[in-house]
Design an enzyme around this catalytic site. Structure first.
Site, PDB file in Angstrom:
ATOM      1  N   LYS A 257     -15.951  22.243   0.008  1.00 28.38           N
ATOM      2  CA  LYS A 257     -14.623  21.774  -0.381  1.00 28.38           C
ATOM      3  C   LYS A 257     -14.774  20.341  -0.879  1.00 28.38           C
ATOM      4  O   LYS A 257     -15.606  19.573  -0.380  1.00 28.38           O
ATOM      5  CB  LYS A 257     -13.639  21.839   0.788  1.00 28.38           C
TER       6      LYS A 257
ATOM      7  N   ASP B 198       0.863  -1.176   0.000  1.00 35.27           N
ATOM      8  CA  ASP B 198       0.000   0.000   0.000  1.00 35.27           C
ATOM      9  C   ASP B 198       0.908   1.238   0.000  1.00 35.27           C
ATOM     10  O   ASP B 198       2.112   1.132   0.255  1.00 35.27           O
ATOM     11  CB  ASP B 198      -0.885  -0.047   1.249  1.00 35.27           C
ATOM     12  N   LYS B 199       0.346   2.412  -0.285  1.00 30.54           N
ATOM     13  CA  LYS B 199       1.152   3.643  -0.260  1.00 30.54           C
ATOM     14  C   LYS B 199       0.874   4.470   0.981  1.00 30.54           C
ATOM     15  O   LYS B 199       1.728   4.657   1.838  1.00 30.54           O
ATOM     16  CB  LYS B 199       0.910   4.489  -1.514  1.00 30.54           C
ATOM     17  N   THR B 200      -0.369   4.972   1.105  1.00 28.15           N
ATOM     18  CA  THR B 200      -0.699   5.892   2.185  1.00 28.15           C
ATOM     19  C   THR B 200      -0.605   5.194   3.532  1.00 28.15           C
ATOM     20  O   THR B 200      -1.291   4.215   3.786  1.00 28.15           O
ATOM     21  CB  THR B 200      -2.118   6.460   1.991  1.00 28.15           C
TER      22      THR B 200
ATOM     23  N   PHE C 283     -18.788  14.920   4.277  1.00 27.47           N
ATOM     24  CA  PHE C 283     -18.006  14.283   3.213  1.00 27.47           C
ATOM     25  C   PHE C 283     -18.282  12.783   3.210  1.00 27.47           C
ATOM     26  O   PHE C 283     -18.437  12.157   4.248  1.00 27.47           O
ATOM     27  CB  PHE C 283     -16.514  14.528   3.467  1.00 27.47           C
TER      28      PHE C 283
ATOM     29  N   GLY D 241      -4.762   3.677  -3.881  1.00 30.45           N
ATOM     30  CA  GLY D 241      -6.001   4.313  -4.341  1.00 30.45           C
ATOM     31  C   GLY D 241      -5.777   5.713  -4.867  1.00 30.45           C
ATOM     32  O   GLY D 241      -6.726   6.389  -5.267  1.00 30.45           O
ATOM     33  N   ASP D 242      -4.536   6.175  -4.887  1.00 33.59           N
ATOM     34  CA  ASP D 242      -4.236   7.546  -5.309  1.00 33.59           C
ATOM     35  C   ASP D 242      -4.303   7.712  -6.822  1.00 33.59           C
ATOM     36  O   ASP D 242      -4.313   6.749  -7.585  1.00 33.59           O
ATOM     37  CB  ASP D 242      -2.836   7.940  -4.834  1.00 33.59           C
TER      38      ASP D 242
ATOM     39  N   GLU E 299      -8.530  16.963   7.460  1.00 30.59           N
ATOM     40  CA  GLU E 299      -9.365  18.020   8.042  1.00 30.59           C
ATOM     41  C   GLU E 299      -8.632  18.743   9.160  1.00 30.59           C
ATOM     42  O   GLU E 299      -8.708  19.970   9.286  1.00 30.59           O
ATOM     43  CB  GLU E 299     -10.668  17.416   8.566  1.00 30.59           C
TER      44      GLU E 299
ATOM     45  N   ARG F  61      -1.868  15.882  -1.982  1.00 32.80           N
ATOM     46  CA  ARG F  61      -3.305  15.605  -2.062  1.00 32.80           C
ATOM     47  C   ARG F  61      -4.043  16.934  -2.137  1.00 32.80           C
ATOM     48  O   ARG F  61      -3.800  17.824  -1.317  1.00 32.80           O
ATOM     49  CB  ARG F  61      -3.750  14.805  -0.838  1.00 32.80           C
TER      50      ARG F  61
END
Length: 1170
Positions: free
Chosen positions: A608, A426-428, A585, A724-725, A538, A642
């Site tokens: 946003k 995974d990345k994040t 969101f 997922g990016d 956030e 991001r």
């Protein structure tokens, strides 16, 4: 101050979209039907109907065994192993006349081995039992018959009980939220133990139960809940509350799940709906998939080979026995008259030699059973547990910042760590920190933020720029603020008031300060305002707004207060904004909005969201900064940041009023299309937006990631990133972490062609699928052709390793189609690096499975979030990062580490050592048992296959248990071919595991042949040196008992010294075990020899009276030892010199040049030996 303000917050109207949004569709109509039959009588646990339904207790057990089933279940587990079944059968048959030795001599070792394993199982299960006891005996306040709350244990809770749970306490069962300390019945819940997410979830009681705030009001409370039966779905709840003659639908928003924790709320009241095993967390607590290492699976095949060998030698033995027995009678005359064949039994009957041979076959199966190592499994389990202890206590893998060491959550896969060929990451949160920092922003088409990220540095290097640039640590010279890494003198320290578009800048940061769900909390000691936010992004926005002059300082029932800088005066004032609606969101909406009224009585919608949904919602007349903002967003994405788009809209009173009525009507709808009505109402309001700008936050690379990836690549390990990016972000992160290099040619597979986009707009799904499949197929085959062409070029080796595959989520779906799967796999495995962008959790698991099955090699998945669980469980090895996204990934993993960089040491050091140790250990185990077992066979041949064992019963029983077991355990725990420093310095050493050099079939068969040769040399050298010689002072020659002791002594010395030759790294423990095992043989022989001859039989005083004072006994032992070890010594000397393995080269260099030496990492291309 913060606590008082939080108590005044009333979110029943504000969280009007997400909190009330149904996730069950028309499910409430199913109440009372199959699967929806549960009935709960609130506040009446003694109701006869409840007792009749016999709901389960709140007692939870996670143990594998109980007091009553431990022995039968544990025995069943032990005898699932073929070897143990064999020894059990032999133990049973040993009580018959067929046995060549006494029953106790075979039963005792079997009981020892089985007992030791059962004790291990019992200890591990007792640890789980203690955790259960601790959980079941936690205390909770429950409403009693006396109409007061009394303290009771969790395990005593019943369905229908009303409980009171306080702040920071876990919920004891699945509860229906009745009310909370807040007037409107909201509470905050941390679900980290359930879904791995650290952000707080908002739960909301029904308005009809909000008034239940004390014991007196609860006294009159009586209601009925009808809902779904127990199930594992964490994200759905269907039920109805029947209260005061009315029916109210329930959703997940009213349910508090066991395992989650109450946060930021003083207390709540709730009704127990599901208890114990019926709770959703327990319904989800399935055992992880059973994983076995490749070495263990190969070991099973070796056991089958040994069984086949056992049957073969037993057959040969019985065949020759039958032939010899039949020859004993000829024309009525007996050949071996001294055997008294005339008085023979069925076991030796020349008149019925065939039946005697069959019985002898059974005897031989028991006699040669020592070819099968009885202590192998328990020894390996013990070694693996000790290896796991070293992993757990490795200080180099301890992360002090979070106080988290490495954890081996299973010991079954230690050696698999040394054979990994592909890592899927995974990345994040895995490669990055998952700790967002506000770095840059674009306001009114002007970019702000001077810092340079790690990705930008990599980009600069890629483009050939030698400018050092400014570091991403933009505020290093100042006191660092968590979440804020921004520097730009144009807008910092209030300087934004001098900018051309200062009014837009003001609105921009007002949106950041207001459009959120963060709760301000004041630290009583420092006075600093902290924020409880639902996500790291956030929190970064709110902190950025504060640092730039727009501090969120208070939140009340219907308002938000900002301590903000006024453009006109340049002074800070407190401004209060009336909060009317919060539209939260979600992953489907990809945006968040709030509707407020400012002090000038203006109605505003602040929004946003992701650029993919925000630009299409802009007003046609308010797009003056769109082109510039899009360009900046693209640059930010290229820098690995991001992004979110910031916009707002002015509302008129009439429009808001009409919308409010429509929105309320949609929420109140009970039809099946309620969700669609709510979505449509919200969508109507979030239109005609005015663009303000965009934010860019950085999820920084973890420390040491590029260096770690580089070392893993040198070790022959391929890395795939599944994220997922966006593609741009993932690619540039790839450059920053050294996964992608400047000399690599990228093969990009996507569905962004004009033809595909045109079909998407037309909405022809069938044509779109057909065209997409064709496009992907074409791109894959083009990529394969390109790689083949490169391989055929002059620079073949370079061409084959200079490709990188990059594919997005939509394309990946088509690539995993059955018709394209093999072609996609061929393309991917011929690329040095693979990046899969926009991947869903299911896609991650499917790709992992494809790689695992396609390569046939060991795969390792690493991730930190709940969305990584699928791929962690699918891979051969799952490694969880104990980071910011909770513990869900860790709980599903086989190993847990705190930082990605620790993977380098876990694989290159511990993985290499464990693979080498286990491989050597198993090979040696089979060697020593073959060497011992075949001496029995040669003796049988010498004794006409009579079934007479060469050794005393207890010699044979103790061989695997005492005389040879401890040294091999020491080998499995302590041996090192090279130090940890050299393992990390020369990663190519890891290729021994990837190529399976140390446990290949040639090597295994070589060790087996070594065992056969050793047994031949031991037997024939011992017999030819000892027999027909005067052995005692009185001239007596060697007898059966002396030959057995001499030969056994040679076996013990040989196999232990053979181990000493194989060891690379001696400690005092290894010396103690090797020489101690040999010494223990003499001690045993001495002590056992003094026991009554009815017990010691052939061992009675044989050492004291015959062997100890015989020079021939010691000379034969020395002669046999040297002759048996000489072939292996010569082979290793030749191999290490002319056909060296990787570790041989390093060891020789270390000896020749000392500890400080240099070897090219290209050396592995020149090493031919395996």
């Amino acid at each position: 101050m913060a606590e008082r303000s939080k108590k005044r917050i009333s979110f029943s109207k504000l969280y009007s979209f997400s909190c009330f949004k149904s996730v069950s569709g028309d499910g409430h109509s199913q109440i009372g039907q199959r699967g929806f039959s549960r009935v709960v009588y609130c506040n009446d646990p003694d109701n006869p109907d409840v007792i009749r339904m016999s709901y389960r207790r709140n007692y939870v057990s996670t143990t594998k065994y109980t007091f009553f089933n431990f022995i039968p279940k544990s025995l069943f587990e032990q005898f699932r192993r073929v070897a143990n079944i064999y020894f059990l059968i032999v133990a049973c048959v040993s009580f018959s006349a067929l046995a060549p030795y006494t029953p106790v001599s075979i039963v005792a070792p079997l009981l020892f081995v089985i007992g030791a394993t059962m004790v291990k199982e019992a200890v591990e299960d007792w640890k789980r039992k203690k955790q259960d006891i601790k959980a079941n005996n936690r205390k909770v306040q429950v409403y009693s018959r006396s109409h007061t709350f009394v303290e009771t244990r969790w395990k005593k809770l019943r369905v229908s009980d009303i409980v009171k749970v306080y702040k920071d306490e876990y919920f004891p069962a699945d509860l229906l939220l009745l009310s909370s300390k807040y007037d409107d019945g909201v509470c905050y819940v941390e679900t980290m133990n359930l879904d791995g997410e650290t952000n707080l979830k908002l739960k909301h009681a029904l308005e009809e139960t909000n008034h239940l705030l004390d014991e007196k009001s609860l006294q009159k409370f009586s209601a009925t809940v009808k809902c779904e039966d127990p199930n594992e779905n964490l994200y759905r709840f269907i039920g109805n509350l029947y209260y005061e003659g009315k029916e109210y639908p329930l959703s997940l928003q009213q349910i508090l799940l066991r395992g989650s924790k109450l946060k930021n709320t003083e207390y709540i009241y709730g009704v127990v709906i599901f208890t114990g095993p019926d709770t959703k967390v327990m319904q989800n607590s399935t055992d992880p998939p059973s994983k076995r290492s490749k070495i263990e699976r190969k070991m099973d095949k070796i056991i089958y080979i040994l069984f086949s060998s056992l049957i073969l030698v037993s057959f040969i033995s019985s065949l020759f026995f039958g032939v010899e027995t039949k020859r004993d009678i000829s024309d009525g005359r007996y050949r071996r008259w001294y055997l008294l064949p005339s008085d023979s039994t069925v076991f030796y009957d020349p008149r019925n030699a065939t039946f005697a041979a069959i019985l002898h076959f059974l005897t031989a199966l028991m006699l040669y059973g020592y070819l099968i190592p009885i202590s192998l499994y328990v020894s390996i389990e013990l070694v693996k547990v000790l290896q796991s202890t070293f992993i757990n206590r490795d200080q180099e893998m301890y992360y002090e910042e979070t106080d988290r060491p490495a954890r081996a959550r299973t010991s079954n896969l230690n050696e698999e760590l040394g054979q990994v060929e592909t890592i899927l990451s995974d990345k994040t949160g895995t490669l990055t920190c998952n700790s967002m920092e506000f770095v840059k922003c674009s306001i009114a088409g002007v970019p702000y933020g001077r810092g340079m990220t790690e990705v930008e540095k990599a980009l600069a290097r890629r483009r050939g720029s030698h400018e050092s640039g400014q570091t991403s640590d933009a505020v290093e010279s100042q006191q660092r603020v968590k979440g804020f890494n921004f520097r730009d003198e144009r807008i910092m320290n209030g300087q934004w008031v001098n900018e051309t578009h200062s009014d837009i800048i003001q609105k921009f940061f007002q949106v950041l300060g207001i459009c959120n769900t963060a709760i301000p909390d004041v630290d009583e000691e420092s006075g600093e305002v902290l924020y409880e936010a639902e996500s790291p992004d956030e929190a970064a926005f709110v902190i950025a707004a504060r640092e730039l002059g727009f501090e969120l300082c208070a939140r009340t029932q219907t308002s938000i207060s900002l301590h903000e800088l006024i453009n006109e005066s340049g002074k800070k004032v407190d401004r209060v904004y009336q909060l009317l609606h919060v539209l939260e969101f979600s992953s489907s909406r990809k945006r968040m909005s709030v509707i407020i009224r400012n002090e000038e009585n203006q109605l505003l919608l602040l929004c946003k969201g992701a650029d993919s949904v925000m630009f299409e919602r802009l007003s046609q007349n308010e797009r003056q900064f769109e082109a510039e903002t899009k360009d900046h967003i693209k640059r930010y994405a290229e820098a690995g940041l991001r992004t979110l788009v910031i916009a707002y809209r002015k509302l008129c009173e009439e429009e808001y009023k009409l919308w409010g009525e429509e929105f309320s009507k949609a929420k109140a709808s009970v039809s099946a299309n309620r969700d669609a009505l709510v979505d449509a109402a919200v969508d109507k309001m979030e239109r005609d937006l005015i663009l303000l700008g965009a934010t860019a936050v950085e999820d920084r690379l973890q420390s040491g990631v590029p260096e770690c990836i580089d070392k893993l690549a040198q070790a022959g390990i391929k890395l795939w990133i599944l994220t997922g990016d966006k593609m741009e972000t993932a690619v540039n992160i790839g450059y920053a972490c050294s996964l992608l290099r400047q000399d690599m040619k990228q093969i990009v597979i996507s569905l962004d062609s004009p033809d595909i986009l045109s079909l998407e707009k037309h909405g022809d799904k069938e044509a779109l699928v057909k065209a997409s499949l064709g496009s992907i197929k074409k791109q894959i085959f083009e990529g394969i052709s390109e790689i083949k062409s490169a391989k055929e070029s002059i620079n073949t080796e370079k061409g084959s390793s200079s490709f990188a595959l990059i594919i997005d989520g939509k394309s990946l779906d088509f690539s995993l189609n059955k018709n394209l799967e093999s072609s996609f796999f061929e393309l991917a495995t011929n690329c040095a690096s693979v990046i899969c962008c926009r991947s869903s959790p299911k896609q991650k698991a499917r790709v992992t499975r494809l790689v695992k099955l396609g390569t046939g090699k060991a795969t390792l998945s690493i991730g930190d979030g709940a969305n990584d669980v699928g791929m962690l469980q699918e891979a051969d090895i799952g490694v969880g990062i104990s980071g910011a996204e909770g513990m869900q990934a860790v709980m599903a993993s086989d190993f847990a580490i705190a930082q990605f960089r620790f993977l380098e040491r876990l694989l290159l050091v511990h993985g290499h050592w464990c693979y080498r140790r286990i491989s050597m250990m198993i090979c040696y185990f089979f060697y020593k048992n073959i060497a011992f077992g075949f001496t029995l066979f040669w003796f049988e041949a010498y004794a006409s296959f009579s079934g007479q064992p060469a050794y005393n019963d207890w010699y044979m029983s103790f061989y695997n248990v005492f005389f040879t077991s401890l040294p091999v355990i020491a080998l499995g725990v302590f041996d090192q071919d090279v130090s940890a420093h050299l393992c990390l310095k020369y990663p190519f050493l890891y290729l021994e595991g990837v190529e399976d050099t140390l446990f290949s079939w040639p090597r295994i068969i070589g060790w087996m042949l070594n065992g056969v040769i050793s047994s031949l040399l031991i037997f024939f050298l011992t017999t030819n040196s000892s027999l027909n010689q005067a052995f005692r002072k009185d001239g007596q020659m060697v007898g059966y008992e002396i030959l057995g002791v001499t030969m056994y002594t040679c076996v013990v010395w040989t196999v232990n010294c053979q181990l000493a030759l194989s060891i690379n790294y001696f400690t005092w423990i290894q010396h103690f075990f090797i020489w101690g095992s040999i010494a223990f043989w003499y001690i045993f022989l001495l002590v056992y020899g003094y026991i009554s001859p009815t017990i010691s039989t052939t061992a009675y005083r044989v050492f004291v009276e015959a062997c100890a004072f015989s020079a021939l006994y010691w000379l034969v032992t020395l002669l046999v030892l040297l002759c048996v070890l000489l072939p292996y010594f010569c082979y290793r000397a030749f191999q290490s010199r002319f056909l060296p393995m990787y570790h041989d080269v390093l060891q020789r260099k270390q000896v020749e040049e000392g500890f400080e030496f240099e070897i090219s990492n290209e050396l592995h291309r020149k090493v031919h030996g395996k």
